[in-house]
Write an enzyme that holds these catalytic residues in place. Structure first.
Site, mmCIF file in Angstrom:
data_model
loop_
_atom_site.group_PDB
_atom_site.id
_atom_site.type_symbol
_atom_site.label_atom_id
_atom_site.label_comp_id
_atom_site.label_asym_id
_atom_site.label_seq_id
_atom_site.Cartn_x
_atom_site.Cartn_y
_atom_site.Cartn_z
ATOM 1 N N LYS A 89 0.833 -1.215 0.000
ATOM 2 C CA LYS A 89 0.000 0.000 0.000
ATOM 3 C C LYS A 89 0.864 1.262 0.000
ATOM 4 O O LYS A 89 0.729 2.141 0.852
ATOM 5 C CB LYS A 89 -0.967 0.002 1.190
ATOM 6 N N LEU A 145 2.459 4.849 -0.612
ATOM 7 C CA LEU A 145 1.991 6.219 -0.838
ATOM 8 C C LEU A 145 3.072 7.164 -0.339
ATOM 9 O O LEU A 145 3.405 7.168 0.847
ATOM 10 C CB LEU A 145 0.675 6.499 -0.119
#
Length: 234
Positions: free
Chosen positions: A65, A67
């Site tokens: 994930k 980011l």
């Protein structure tokens, strides 16, 4: 995209140690071809284990994930490509997705945009400061993932049908929160059975606890594979 259930079931190795993960992989043998490694195992030596799994012929979904600023995401993706991973998640923010797509160009790595976590419901989304309900936010991020050239998205099976209408048939729809009939939901709030998820348009199903915590993981995985195959071959 393969129509085989074996290529579409991803067993989540949500386990605290490499020894436990190795035991599950050994137990499942050739029945399971695809595994997910997330934070818990990754930070217990799981990145090297992920390389070893890929080298042994298994497919590995690295659930990180990502980011960050564009350059940081791109450099991370470049190294993950070199690890031989099959799938990688990043949060579905347009700039991060575009940087990742550029970094993975020419490789076999399938980049997946995470829309809304399946542990979140409408109140959770409001509390996080978003002005949309989960369904609307998922669809918006799915469209952004398609526009960025991503390989697929992660969403709950509840949104899979609507997402398919937006992204088409070629992109992957990877669905966590899968629970066999009668299984406890655990910390998931938007769940479906394997058959329901496949019918809804999911291409890959992520199953962790119902398999890795089962008294007989091999039998549990075979039951799920059979349920999936029943829909895929219909």
């Amino acid at each position: 995209m393969s129509t085989s259930a074996r290529d579409r079931l991803i067993v989540g190795l949500d386990l605290p140690t490499i020894a436990e993960a190795e035991r599950i992989v050994s137990t499942l043998g050739d029945d399971v071809a695809f595994y997910k490694i997330g934070y818990q195992l990754a930070f217990a030596g799981g990145l090297e284990f992920a390389r070893d799994l890929a080298a042994s012929g298994k497919k590995v979904f690295l659930d990180m994930k990502l980011l960050d600023i564009d350059n940081t995401v791109a450099k991370g993706v470049e190294n993950i490509v070199r690890m031989g991973m099959s799938m990688l998640t990043l949060h579905a923010y347009p700039k991060a997705m575009k940087a990742a797509v550029d970094a993975a160009k020419g490789s076999d790595l399938c980049l997946l945009g995470v829309t809304v976590l399946t542990s979140m419901d409408a109140q959770d989304v409001i509390d996080a400061g978003y002005g949309s309900d989960p369904h609307t936010l998922v669809l918006r991020r799915a469209e952004q993932a398609r526009a960025a050239g991503m390989g697929g998205i992660v969403c709950s099976a509840e949104e899979a049908t609507a997402v398919r209408r937006i992204i088409g048939a070629e992109m992957a729809v990877v669905t966590p929160g899968i629970r066999p009939t009668g299984a406890e939901k655990g910390d998931q709030k938007r769940v479906m059975t394997p058959a329901e998820a496949i019918r809804a348009g999911s291409s890959h199903l992520v199953v962790a606890r119902p398999i890795v915590k089962a008294a007989d993981p091999l039998s549990a995985s075979r039951a799920i594979l059979a349920e999936m195959e029943g829909v895929l071959s219909a």
